[in-house]
Design an enzyme around this catalytic site. Sequence first.
Site, PDB file in Angstrom:
ATOM      1  N   GLU A 186     -12.272 -13.089  -0.749  1.00 44.02           N
ATOM      2  CA  GLU A 186     -12.149 -14.455   0.188  1.00 44.02           C
ATOM      3  C   GLU A 186     -13.716 -14.780  -0.030  1.00 44.02           C
ATOM      4  O   GLU A 186     -14.756 -14.200   0.334  1.00 44.02           O
ATOM      5  CB  GLU A 186     -11.802 -13.824   1.487  1.00 44.02           C
ATOM      6  CG  GLU A 186     -11.863 -15.008   2.437  1.00 44.02           C
ATOM      7  CD  GLU A 186     -11.426 -14.859   3.987  1.00 44.02           C
ATOM      8  OE1 GLU A 186     -11.345 -13.759   4.222  1.00 44.02           O
ATOM      9  OE2 GLU A 186     -11.511 -15.935   4.627  1.00 44.02           O
ATOM     10  N   LYS A 217     -18.601  -7.453   5.495  1.00 45.60           N
ATOM     11  CA  LYS A 217     -19.136  -8.668   5.559  1.00 45.60           C
ATOM     12  C   LYS A 217     -19.443  -9.171   6.777  1.00 45.60           C
ATOM     13  O   LYS A 217     -20.586  -9.793   6.874  1.00 45.60           O
ATOM     14  CB  LYS A 217     -18.142  -9.708   5.088  1.00 45.60           C
ATOM     15  CG  LYS A 217     -18.161  -9.840   3.341  1.00 45.60           C
ATOM     16  CD  LYS A 217     -17.225 -10.822   2.893  1.00 45.60           C
ATOM     17  CE  LYS A 217     -16.018 -10.376   2.172  1.00 45.60           C
ATOM     18  NZ  LYS A 217     -14.998 -11.366   2.093  1.00 45.60           N
ATOM     19  N   ARG A 258     -11.051   2.687   0.446  1.00 38.98           N
ATOM     20  CA  ARG A 258     -12.558   1.832   0.420  1.00 38.98           C
ATOM     21  C   ARG A 258     -13.468   2.687   0.180  1.00 38.98           C
ATOM     22  O   ARG A 258     -13.297   3.823   0.294  1.00 38.98           O
ATOM     23  CB  ARG A 258     -12.783   1.465   2.075  1.00 38.98           C
ATOM     24  CG  ARG A 258     -11.840   0.368   2.371  1.00 38.98           C
ATOM     25  CD  ARG A 258     -12.227  -0.066   3.633  1.00 38.98           C
ATOM     26  NE  ARG A 258     -13.254  -1.156   3.723  1.00 38.98           N
ATOM     27  CZ  ARG A 258     -12.787  -2.388   3.567  1.00 38.98           C
ATOM     28  NH1 ARG A 258     -11.429  -2.708   3.372  1.00 38.98           N
ATOM     29  NH2 ARG A 258     -13.837  -3.309   3.668  1.00 38.98           N
TER      30      ARG A 258
HETATM   31  P1  ATP Z   1     -15.048  -6.856   4.373  1.00 38.67           P
HETATM   32  O1  ATP Z   1     -14.063  -6.043   5.185  1.00 38.67           O
HETATM   33  O2  ATP Z   1     -16.285  -6.366   3.662  1.00 38.67           O
HETATM   34  O3  ATP Z   1     -15.037  -8.346   4.939  1.00 38.67           O
HETATM   35  P2  ATP Z   1     -12.959  -7.846   2.631  1.00 38.67           P
HETATM   36  O4  ATP Z   1     -11.913  -6.776   2.306  1.00 38.67           O
HETATM   37  O5  ATP Z   1     -12.404  -8.507   3.815  1.00 38.67           O
HETATM   38  O6  ATP Z   1     -14.054  -7.161   2.776  1.00 38.67           O
HETATM   39  P3  ATP Z   1     -12.350  -9.296   0.572  1.00 38.67           P
HETATM   40  O7  ATP Z   1     -13.260 -10.584   0.015  1.00 38.67           O
HETATM   41  O8  ATP Z   1     -11.002  -9.982   1.085  1.00 38.67           O
HETATM   42  O9  ATP Z   1     -13.263  -8.847   1.518  1.00 38.67           O
HETATM   43  O10 ATP Z   1     -12.081  -8.369  -0.494  1.00 38.67           O
HETATM   44  C1  ATP Z   1     -11.794  -8.666  -1.821  1.00 38.67           C
HETATM   45  C2  ATP Z   1     -11.186  -7.226  -2.343  1.00 38.67           C
HETATM   46  O11 ATP Z   1     -12.123  -6.352  -2.441  1.00 38.67           O
HETATM   47  C3  ATP Z   1     -10.051  -6.830  -1.785  1.00 38.67           C
HETATM   48  O12 ATP Z   1      -8.940  -6.545  -2.646  1.00 38.67           O
HETATM   49  C4  ATP Z   1     -10.644  -5.652  -1.095  1.00 38.67           C
HETATM   50  O13 ATP Z   1      -9.503  -4.553  -0.789  1.00 38.67           O
HETATM   51  C5  ATP Z   1     -11.741  -5.314  -1.886  1.00 38.67           C
HETATM   52  N1  ATP Z   1     -12.730  -4.388  -1.170  1.00 38.67           N
HETATM   53  C6  ATP Z   1     -13.274  -4.954   0.015  1.00 38.67           C
HETATM   54  N2  ATP Z   1     -14.094  -3.948   0.570  1.00 38.67           N
HETATM   55  C7  ATP Z   1     -14.106  -2.775  -0.286  1.00 38.67           C
HETATM   56  C8  ATP Z   1     -14.626  -1.742  -0.226  1.00 38.67           C
HETATM   57  N3  ATP Z   1     -15.471  -1.040   0.815  1.00 38.67           N
HETATM   58  N4  ATP Z   1     -14.271  -0.499  -1.155  1.00 38.67           N
HETATM   59  C9  ATP Z   1     -13.403  -0.801  -2.109  1.00 38.67           C
HETATM   60  N5  ATP Z   1     -12.769  -2.292  -2.204  1.00 38.67           N
HETATM   61  C10 ATP Z   1     -13.149  -3.101  -1.393  1.00 38.67           C
HETATM   62 MG    MG Z   2     -10.287  -9.423   3.187  1.00 37.74          MG
END
Ligand code: ATP
Ligand code: MG
Length: 553
Positions: free
Chosen positions: A25, A262, A252
Amino acid sequence: MRAIVASDVEAGKHGGKVVTRFPPEPNGYLHLGHAKSICLNFGIAGENAGGVCHLRFDDTNPSAEEDEYVRAIQGDVRWLGFDWADNLFFASDYFDRLYGYALDLIRAGKAFVCDLDAEQIREYRGTLTEPGRDSPYRERSVEENLDLFQRMKAGEFAAGERVLRAKIDMASPIICMRDPVIYRIQHSSHHRTGDEWHIYPMYDFAHCLSDSIEGITHSLCTLEFADNKALYDWILDQLDVECHPQQIEFARLNLSHMVMSKRVLRRLVEEGHVSGWDDPRMPTISGMRRRGYPPSALRNFCEGVGVNRSDGTVQYDQLEAAVREDLNKHAPRVMAVLRPLKVVIENFPEDLTEELEAVNNPEDEAAGTRSVPFSRVLYIERDDFQEQPHKKFFRLAPGREVRLRYAYFVTCTDVIKDEASGEVIELRCTYDPATKGGDAPDGRKVKATLHWVSAAHCLEAEARLYDRLFSEADPFSGQDGTDLAAALNPASLEVVPKVLVEPSLVSAEPGGVCQFERLGYFCLDSDSGDGRLVFNRTVTLRDTWKKIEAKGR
Ligand code: ATP
Ligand code: MG
């Protein structure tokens, strides 16, 4: 995960194809957790013949998303070493089709417009132990739903006034199956579609359908979406779609002494605890890049932590070890003095400069040699001298002989102090011309080799010594996270305004990492320029924390 994909390919599932995607995102910068997901998605695609990985921006929430992030994310993925070729997609490109799918659901009696507000929806939802209750709007007719949904789209209603919900089961043990919201009204401007839309699809609706539209075969996501899999499959089962991707979850990545959300990273930036998203202490890809972490080290680290199905925390040491291992092989060595102490070689001619040959990288013969100027006045590291040496201190002391790296044996003959403070301000030494290059022809040994720079030739630079951003391994274990400042490591940045570096660094390139011999790996920061040199300490040579922690025990 790799085994599942491999056996699907062998069984000819999805026509034997592998299509994965990385779906960020664009509401912030990517962090190390994302790097794991990138390595996994691009890695699995790359391992399978004809496999491809899409980069898809999940841009369905206009209030948080910006073009700046879209550009930064692309740069980060490329820098990490991955290429999406022509497969760049935006969920916002599917808004028309997603809207069409929503109409299909309504027509099939599988979705309804609900007038409950957010608070009421929560109340009606029930809990893990109690079933939810049906919304009073659940039995609206298809015609009424179609009419209201079209009017939502036309912008007739205020945000929050109405939502579109899937009609599933308010008693489902899986909470996200209790008539989840799939469209909401939002009147903010979208970074790509502008003011065209007044309704936006929710993640669960947009994600599975975007995957399906793109012909994704394996949709890899983190464990917190395990429950959402039921909804992912439900939506695709209701609709007439050609492709039904398989969702597979993985854990994760969490890192000790760090946070990987984030939301918290944004607070660090907005509250001014760090200089920006690319502050070298941040776990963002841009921060780690600026710090000097090589992309190959990050890929190896992600490979090393592996893919598993239970959440765990990886130790910060492990990341630093991966960076050290990589840099040890590739980073050229140079000499620099962090805390200078002046040394005058009394028997060395006043106007002479000798060019001495220095090895660029003992781990890599192909890196060759360079010349380093040696002259009568030098600087060594203040820590490398003790006037009254501790019994385990083998470096320079009055009357003692040591080796200057690539140069000569020198002996300290006199110590000059500041009269007022008593501080040592200069050492007088003699050198043995027969020891040129660092070996004595008579076979005599010294116990220490010191780094040095020539006073007349060295360059001044600023050094930024970084350490872990948070003091504790689990920074928020004792608090709820509202007080970020309390959890931060006050010593995470030490600026040394004037260090001295050898003259070859005049041609250092921003981002280039070298080893300051005996001190650590350093990388030229982007704040350099116009004759100003700023070096970030990428990582120390050894894991000093392990020692400190061991001592504390
Ligand atoms: P955050 O929780 O940091 O805001 P998010 O999951 O909301 O992260 P996205 O931009 O939606 O952020 O994530 C893009 C991809 O990265 C998704 O497929 C998500 O599952 C993966 N991802 C995000 N954080 C992690 C993590 N800590 N470890 C592994 N994969 C991750
Ligand atoms: Mg997300």
